[in-house]
Design an enzyme around this catalytic site. Structure first.
Site, PDB file in Angstrom:
ATOM      1  N   CYS A 106     -16.207   4.655 -25.217  1.00 30.63           N
ATOM      2  CA  CYS A 106     -17.380   5.008 -25.938  1.00 30.63           C
ATOM      3  C   CYS A 106     -18.058   5.682 -24.040  1.00 30.63           C
ATOM      4  O   CYS A 106     -19.275   4.269 -23.449  1.00 30.63           O
ATOM      5  CB  CYS A 106     -18.544   4.085 -26.662  1.00 30.63           C
ATOM      6  SG  CYS A 106     -17.477   3.667 -27.610  1.00 30.63           S
ATOM      7  N   GLU A 107     -17.085   5.871 -22.777  1.00 35.95           N
ATOM      8  CA  GLU A 107     -17.872   6.871 -21.992  1.00 35.95           C
ATOM      9  C   GLU A 107     -17.042   7.613 -21.545  1.00 35.95           C
ATOM     10  O   GLU A 107     -16.071   8.291 -21.861  1.00 35.95           O
ATOM     11  CB  GLU A 107     -17.108   5.168 -20.512  1.00 35.95           C
ATOM     12  CG  GLU A 107     -17.050   4.203 -20.373  1.00 35.95           C
ATOM     13  CD  GLU A 107     -18.422   3.610 -19.814  1.00 35.95           C
ATOM     14  OE1 GLU A 107     -18.531   4.603 -19.049  1.00 35.95           O
ATOM     15  OE2 GLU A 107     -18.831   2.017 -20.393  1.00 35.95           O
ATOM     16  N   ARG A 164      -7.595   2.929 -13.730  1.00 34.76           N
ATOM     17  CA  ARG A 164      -7.780   3.751 -12.671  1.00 34.76           C
ATOM     18  C   ARG A 164      -8.088   4.947 -12.646  1.00 34.76           C
ATOM     19  O   ARG A 164      -8.734   5.187 -11.731  1.00 34.76           O
ATOM     20  CB  ARG A 164      -6.238   4.261 -12.110  1.00 34.76           C
ATOM     21  CG  ARG A 164      -5.435   2.846 -12.216  1.00 34.76           C
ATOM     22  CD  ARG A 164      -4.101   2.525 -11.430  1.00 34.76           C
ATOM     23  NE  ARG A 164      -4.079   3.309 -10.083  1.00 34.76           N
ATOM     24  CZ  ARG A 164      -3.804   4.491 -10.019  1.00 34.76           C
ATOM     25  NH1 ARG A 164      -3.312   5.526 -10.830  1.00 34.76           N
ATOM     26  NH2 ARG A 164      -3.658   5.078  -8.205  1.00 34.76           N
ATOM     27  N   GLU A 172       4.565  -5.951   1.798  1.00 37.04           N
ATOM     28  CA  GLU A 172       4.176  -6.908   0.529  1.00 37.04           C
ATOM     29  C   GLU A 172       4.307  -5.234  -0.436  1.00 37.04           C
ATOM     30  O   GLU A 172       3.298  -5.209  -1.092  1.00 37.04           O
ATOM     31  CB  GLU A 172       3.143  -7.482   0.831  1.00 37.04           C
ATOM     32  CG  GLU A 172       3.302  -8.619   1.529  1.00 37.04           C
ATOM     33  CD  GLU A 172       2.080  -8.789   1.962  1.00 37.04           C
ATOM     34  OE1 GLU A 172       1.938 -10.067   1.627  1.00 37.04           O
ATOM     35  OE2 GLU A 172       0.960  -8.363   2.059  1.00 37.04           O
ATOM     36  N   PRO A 173       4.907  -4.605  -1.157  1.00 40.10           N
ATOM     37  CA  PRO A 173       4.590  -3.474  -1.818  1.00 40.10           C
ATOM     38  C   PRO A 173       4.443  -3.598  -3.728  1.00 40.10           C
ATOM     39  O   PRO A 173       4.978  -4.810  -3.646  1.00 40.10           O
ATOM     40  CB  PRO A 173       5.838  -2.903  -2.061  1.00 40.10           C
ATOM     41  CG  PRO A 173       6.857  -4.181  -1.522  1.00 40.10           C
ATOM     42  CD  PRO A 173       6.318  -4.910  -0.540  1.00 40.10           C
ATOM     43  N   GLY A 174       3.438  -3.239  -3.816  1.00 36.78           N
ATOM     44  CA  GLY A 174       3.090  -3.608  -5.756  1.00 36.78           C
ATOM     45  C   GLY A 174       3.439  -2.423  -6.120  1.00 36.78           C
ATOM     46  O   GLY A 174       4.613  -2.009  -6.566  1.00 36.78           O
ATOM     47  N   ARG A 175       2.867  -1.515  -5.951  1.00 34.27           N
ATOM     48  CA  ARG A 175       2.872   0.216  -6.773  1.00 34.27           C
ATOM     49  C   ARG A 175       4.419   0.460  -6.609  1.00 34.27           C
ATOM     50  O   ARG A 175       4.488   0.876  -7.924  1.00 34.27           O
ATOM     51  CB  ARG A 175       1.671   0.983  -6.509  1.00 34.27           C
ATOM     52  CG  ARG A 175       1.890   2.176  -6.784  1.00 34.27           C
ATOM     53  CD  ARG A 175       0.660   3.192  -5.872  1.00 34.27           C
ATOM     54  NE  ARG A 175      -0.545   2.473  -5.787  1.00 34.27           N
ATOM     55  CZ  ARG A 175      -1.757   2.516  -6.145  1.00 34.27           C
ATOM     56  NH1 ARG A 175      -1.744   3.191  -7.473  1.00 34.27           N
ATOM     57  NH2 ARG A 175      -2.658   2.159  -5.721  1.00 34.27           N
ATOM     58  N   GLY A 184       0.923  -1.541  -0.095  1.00 33.35           N
ATOM     59  CA  GLY A 184       0.001   0.392  -0.010  1.00 33.35           C
ATOM     60  C   GLY A 184       0.678   1.326  -0.493  1.00 33.35           C
ATOM     61  O   GLY A 184       0.338   2.569   0.397  1.00 33.35           O
ATOM     62  N   TYR A 236      -1.268  -1.351 -11.604  1.00 36.39           N
ATOM     63  CA  TYR A 236      -2.147  -1.317 -12.338  1.00 36.39           C
ATOM     64  C   TYR A 236      -2.644  -0.871 -13.015  1.00 36.39           C
ATOM     65  O   TYR A 236      -4.173  -0.191 -13.292  1.00 36.39           O
ATOM     66  CB  TYR A 236      -3.110  -0.512 -11.166  1.00 36.39           C
ATOM     67  CG  TYR A 236      -2.721  -1.776  -9.434  1.00 36.39           C
ATOM     68  CD1 TYR A 236      -3.156  -2.475  -9.133  1.00 36.39           C
ATOM     69  CD2 TYR A 236      -1.726  -0.913  -8.444  1.00 36.39           C
ATOM     70  CE1 TYR A 236      -3.026  -3.383  -7.910  1.00 36.39           C
ATOM     71  CE2 TYR A 236      -1.183  -1.545  -7.692  1.00 36.39           C
ATOM     72  CZ  TYR A 236      -1.891  -2.665  -7.421  1.00 36.39           C
ATOM     73  OH  TYR A 236      -1.510  -3.074  -5.514  1.00 36.39           O
TER      74      TYR A 236
END
Ligand SMILES: *Cc1c(COP(=O)(O)O)cnc(C)c1O
Length: 444
Positions: A371-372, A340, A301-304, A259, A401
């Site tokens: 198309c949003e 994101r 547990e770093p991801g980003r 996180g 992500y």
């Protein structure tokens, strides 16, 4: 001819602080990352494309290893995983945290040692559990009571699986409501406050097929302060002491999850892993001493923070449109390669590359091609006033992500991943083509 609304260049708009450390300026408004000119990457591999700076990934792994020297660092594969990424993580001595049989199989078939893998998931499928046991993952993190008997049965009478229990410590933190996981009223973990965690722990201890090595918590994502981690750790140590008191069991591991926040735009705060390591170590020592517990091994547990700042997304501008006071710059990717902004409302700082512009900078909204109406990449980007179709935009901090959450929306196809290092570019993951869509669709 479209004109953009002029605005003063904000302080630091030209600063490259959120870019990979290898980034250099080239003539004609170009940038090089990992010694490779980004315009050349766009020409060679077409757009949209994702560039991953191998050196930046490795440096970030080493920063974590050094900061958490006596801890174990697990890279959270869900941020981004490919076979090359699994190899780099292995070579840098980190473990891997996976959330599905898919991530697990990809890593193991790339040669990642299964004993350094940890399996998460709030709803692990029978396939996830069977795969984890067959491949021999180091640890499985139990997330619900119903999982306990199911896992014990799958292990079988002669086996023994190391497990952790995921606890909700009741700490509020995280960059957005949808990525806060430290409090009750969200789907992950077992609550400390209502006693479910204690109950589950007693049940795990009653299963001879499961060996409870420790506790886990993950309070959220994109957290930029040390304080909530310290608060969560204090509660976890308190629970470890109560487990010792009521069951006579001394746990040897404490996993504080990931996180760790990064800056997406210049001037934004980021979490410093060295400061975090120092604070956690101090609190762990003090808390354990006060409770008369031996100090458990710390896991994180770093991801980003490993993958995010190592990635750069490249897009081609397809259209420039003015509606009222807003100028839209539409590019050839969007929410199918980066959901994101639509999910969490995050914003990026895109930059024109490939040509020098002397036009006054303008405020523009960079949008995708989908198309949003929510397909917005950057609501308040500062781009040269003469931005036009055919221009290239590069978006830093695109490594986490984005592609791992990419979709097949509008059948645009997911972009390729190109590794850059030491002046060389090489394809890691090829572009998804219409043929890929067609071949999955068996017609019926
Ligand atoms: C998502 C997740 C992580 C990684 O989070 P980052 O914000 O990418 O560091 C780590 N552990 C668990 C259990 C997660 O769900």
């Amino acid at each position: 001819m479209t004109t953009l609304v002029p605005c003063p260049l904000p302080l630091g708009a030209d600063d490259l602080t959120v870019w990979p450390a290898s980034t250099t300026r080239l003539p004609h408004g170009d940038l090089a990352v990992g010694g490779v000119c980004l315009t050349e990457v766009a020409e060679r591999y077409d757009t949209p494309a994702y560039v991953l700076d191998e050196g930046e990934v490795r440096t970030r792994c080493r920063t974590y290893r050094d900061a958490f020297a006596e801890a174990e660092v697990y890279y959270a594969a869900k941020a981004f995983l490919s076979r090359a990424m699994a190899r780099w993580i292995d070579e840098e001595g980190l473990g891997l945290d996976v959330c599905s049989a898919g991530e697990l199989e990809l890593a193991v078939t790339a040669g990642f040692p299964p004993e350094r893998i940890l399996l998460h998931g709030n709803a692990k499928s029978p396939r996830d559990i069977a795969g984890a046991l067959r491949l021999g993952v180091g640890r499985i993190v139990i997330d619900s009571s119903s999982e306990i008997a199911r896992l014990a049965a799958a292990v079988g009478p002669r086996g023994r699986q190391d497990v952790l229990v995921r606890v909700v410590p009741g700490v509020r933190a995280g960059g957005h409501e949808k990525i806060r996981t430290g409090t009750d009223e969200q789907k992950f973990g077992l609550s400390l406050t209502d006693g479910y965690a204690q109950h589950a722990i007693a049940r795990v201890l009653g299963q001879p097929q499961l060996r409870l090595t420790g506790l886990h918590c993950h309070i959220g994502s994109q957290i930029t302060e040390v304080k909530p981690y310290v608060a969560a750790l204090r509660r976890m140590v308190g629970l470890m002491a109560r487990i010792r008191d009521s069951h006579g069991v001394v746990l040897t591991e404490l996993d504080m999850g990931g996180g760790h926040g990064v800056a997406y735009r210049p001037g934004e705060p980021a979490l410093d892993p060295t400061a975090l390591a120092r604070a956690l170590r101090a609190e762990l020592r003090a808390g354990c001493a006060a409770a008369g517990l031996p100090v458990p091994r710390l896991l994180i547990e770093p991801g980003r923070a490993i993958a995010g700042p190592a990635g750069v997304a490249l897009y081609r501008v397809l259209a420039v449109k003015r509606t009222g006071s807003t100028t839209f710059v539409a590019v050839d990717g969007g929410m199918s390669d980066n959901p994101r902004p639509a999910l969490y409302g995050v914003r990026y700082a895109p930059r024109l590359i490939g040509r020098a512009s002397t036009a006054d900078p303008c405020r523009a909204t960079v949008v995708g091609r989908h198309c949003e109406a929510g397909d917005v990449l950057a609501a308040d980007a500062h781009l040269p006033g003469d931005v036009r179709p055919g221009d290239l935009l590069a978006v830093p901090v695109a490594g986490a992500y984005q592609l791992s959450m990419a979709s097949g929306y509008n059948m645009v196809g997911r972009p390729p991943v190109v590794a850059v290092d030491g002046g060389r570019a090489r394809l890691l993951v090829r572009r998804e083509t219409l043929e890929d869509f067609r071949s999955r669709d068996i017609g019926g």
